[in-house]
Design an enzyme around this catalytic site. Structure first.
Site, PDB file in Angstrom:
ATOM      1  N   SER A   1     -33.129  30.878  47.570  1.00 54.41           N
ATOM      2  CA  SER A   1     -34.154  30.703  46.545  1.00 54.41           C
ATOM      3  C   SER A   1     -35.470  30.383  47.232  1.00 54.41           C
ATOM      4  CB  SER A   1     -33.769  29.558  45.619  1.00 54.41           C
ATOM      5  OG  SER A   1     -33.904  28.331  46.325  1.00 54.41           O
ATOM      6  N   LYS A   2     -36.487  30.187  46.421  1.00 55.78           N
ATOM      7  CA  LYS A   2     -37.831  29.924  46.962  1.00 55.78           C
ATOM      8  C   LYS A   2     -37.849  28.734  47.906  1.00 55.78           C
ATOM      9  CE  LYS A   2     -41.108  32.120  43.995  1.00 55.78           C
ATOM     10  NZ  LYS A   2     -41.581  32.045  42.639  1.00 55.78           N
ATOM     11  N   ARG A   3     -36.925  27.820  47.686  1.00 55.76           N
ATOM     12  CA  ARG A   3     -36.851  26.654  48.564  1.00 55.76           C
ATOM     13  C   ARG A   3     -36.680  27.064  50.029  1.00 55.76           C
ATOM     14  NH1 ARG A   3     -32.483  23.967  48.756  1.00 55.76           N
ATOM     15  NH2 ARG A   3     -31.422  25.384  47.335  1.00 55.76           N
ATOM     16  N   HIS A   4     -36.021  28.178  50.230  1.00 50.91           N
ATOM     17  CA  HIS A   4     -35.748  28.630  51.597  1.00 50.91           C
ATOM     18  C   HIS A   4     -36.919  29.399  52.200  1.00 50.91           C
ATOM     19  CE1 HIS A   4     -31.641  28.222  49.847  1.00 50.91           C
ATOM     20  NE2 HIS A   4     -31.431  27.654  51.008  1.00 50.91           N
ATOM     21  N   GLY A   5     -37.956  29.602  51.427  1.00 51.68           N
ATOM     22  CA  GLY A   5     -39.091  30.381  51.947  1.00 51.68           C
ATOM     23  C   GLY A   5     -39.309  31.600  51.071  1.00 51.68           C
TER      24      GLY A   5
END
Ligand code: GLU
Length: 488
Positions: free
Chosen positions: A254-258
């Protein structure tokens, strides 16, 4: 394969193209190309609130950038269109009427509020909160009474109450579902729009899809869809559900990972060739060692049997490595062409001619195209800024550095040819003459002409900068060093 392969990628245009969806598109495309079949793009835009034209544009751009060309779909047309679900409502309505006529579907008059209330009560009692099928068994007069209240009905599918549905999945084998677990899902909503599970079946039938390759989050929908195929008297296509993609911490990517959108990767300077190679390996392998595949090799080797049912892990490090490999493989002129827009976007007044000359100096050092900006910006700037203290050579004083740079200037001014070879020879000799190490002398020169500690190879850099600019920058550095020497 007896029937000609027809596969589709069916994105909902509610956002950008996620790398996971891009992988699904790629697998469909590879499968189609491998079997000389047809790759169809269908836009599933029935979610009127969340679908946007901008998203459609972004998805098309991303697919085009990856080189996943579609044979039928938006912009290219095809015999079995239209390829936007909102333009296909008549098909869903006709299929719905057929099911209704055969009593395989029924009107449901329950309002969303009533359904919610019942769901909550069921949950409170610890029961499964599915629809209780009350409208399936309405007597004619109950129905008449509800209609008299001018409620707008939705259409529900009458799911078989017994038996089981087996999904013969090409990636995960047979998956069994008890029909009891399948609810009487809504197929046409009260507003006249189809739901996903219904529209997808009607379209896959009409578009003569032979294989459905999609994310495994849809596996639970598949038995429902199979029941709808059967109700419409059609053999379901073959299914292949591809596993999810995880981040390095093994949670869903997800966006958390970049970055997760294909365009983010494009804008950061990843090459589509590298991206395609990398995405192909997220869940598919040819053997246990080969990592680099050209597009043609992927087409040749791709098969669903080798798609791994286990989740795959997205490693930025691996992608960076792979992108570096692809950048090094590019023809220098090709790299220059791809690099130029990145330099321009960074505000540098770069020209093709210079970029072509720079490419050999930096090709080995780039992981992504945008790395090029920091590597070559000093070529295109009139003035370079740096901390003058950095001009002082290793284990040297300011006056010593000044003296060394001053002689350097003289030698460079006199040098008959200002090319890489002559520069290297002259400067190495100079380091010897001054009893400095190459590292000491070159460090001072590098800082003076590039303003950086780490820069492309020095002699090539000097040659491309040209004598005039090099001398001008050295003059400025000499001023800095003189000032430092005085204050020491
Ligand atoms: N529109 C669906 C999605 O984006 C398509 C799923 C399918 O391929 O059936 O998830």
């Amino acid at each position: 394969m007896s029937k000609r392969v027809r596969v589709r990628f069916a994105p909902s245009p509610t956002g950008y193209l996620h790398v996971g969806a891009a992988r699904t598109a790629l697998y469909n495309w590879l499968f189609a190309r491998h079997h000389q079949g047809t790759f169809i793009l269908r836009i599933e835009d029935t979610d009127q609130v969340r679908s946007t034209e901008e998203s459609v544009g972004g998805i098309l751009d991303s697919l085009r950038w990856l080189g996943l060309d579609w044979d039928e779909g938006p912009e290219v047309g095809g015999d079995l269109g239209p390829y936007f679900q909102m333009q296909r409502l008549h098909f869903y309505r006709a299929a719905a009427e057929r099911l209704l006529g055969e009593k395989k579907a029924y009107f449901c008059y329950c309002t969303p509020e009533e359904l919610k209330e019942r769901r909550q009560t069921a949950q409170a009692k610890g029961e499964t909160p599915g629809y209780d099928r009350r409208c399936r068994y309405l007597s004619p007069w109950e129905r008449a009474a509800l209609e008299a209240e001018s409620r707008k009905p939705a259409l529900r599918f009458a799911m078989p109450l017994e038996g089981e549905t087996v999904v013969h999945d090409l990636v995960r084998g047979d998956v069994h579902f008890a029909n009891q677990q399948l609810d009487d899902l809504i197929i046409m909503r009260a507003d006249g729009l189809p739901t996903y599970n219904f529209a997808v079946v009607v379209d896959d039938i009409l578009m003569q899809i032979t294989h459905v390759i999609r994310a495994d989050e849809h596996l639970a929908n598949t038995p429902r869809q199979i029941q709808i195929y059967e109700a419409l008297r059609h053999t379901p296509p073959q299914f292949a559900h591809v596993s999810i993609i995880l981040g390095l911490d093994r949670t869903k990517l997800s966006k958390r990972h970049g970055a997760t959108s294909v365009t983010d990767y494009r804008d950061a300077g990843y090459l589509p060739e590298a991206m395609v190679n990398f995405l192909a390996l997220l869940g598919w392998a040819y053997d246990d060692k080969t990592e680099l595949f050209t597009r043609e090799e992927l087409i040749e080797h791709f098969s669903l049997e080798k798609v791994n049912p286990a989740p795959s892990v997205f490693s930025d490090e691996k992608l960076d490595w792979m992108n570096g490999v692809y950048i090094r493989q590019l023809e220098p002129d090709d790299l220059a062409e791809r690099l130029l827009p990145f330099l321009k976007k960074a505000g540098l007044e770069a020209d093709m001619e210079t970029v072509r000359r720079l490419v050999p100096l930096i090709q080995e050092r780039m992981k992504v195209l945008s790395d090029g900006v920091g590597l070559v910006d000093f070529f295109f700037k009139e003035e370079i800024a740096y901390d003058p203290e950095l001009l002082i050579g290793k284990k040297m004083t300011a006056p010593e550095s000044h003296a060394a740079l001053k002689v350097t200037r003289e030698r460079l001014e006199e040098l008959p040819l200002f090319d890489e070879e002559s520069l290297e020879k002259a400067l190495r000799r100079l380091a010897d003459d001054l009893s400095l190490t190459a590292g000491q002398l070159f460090g001072i020169i590098r800082m003076a002409v590039t303003g950086k500690k780490v820069a492309p190879p020095l002699f090539g850099t000097l040659a491309v900068l040209g004598r005039k600019r090099v001398l001008r920058r050295i003059d400025l550095a000499l001023e800095h060093l003189a000032r430092l020497a005085r204050s020491e």
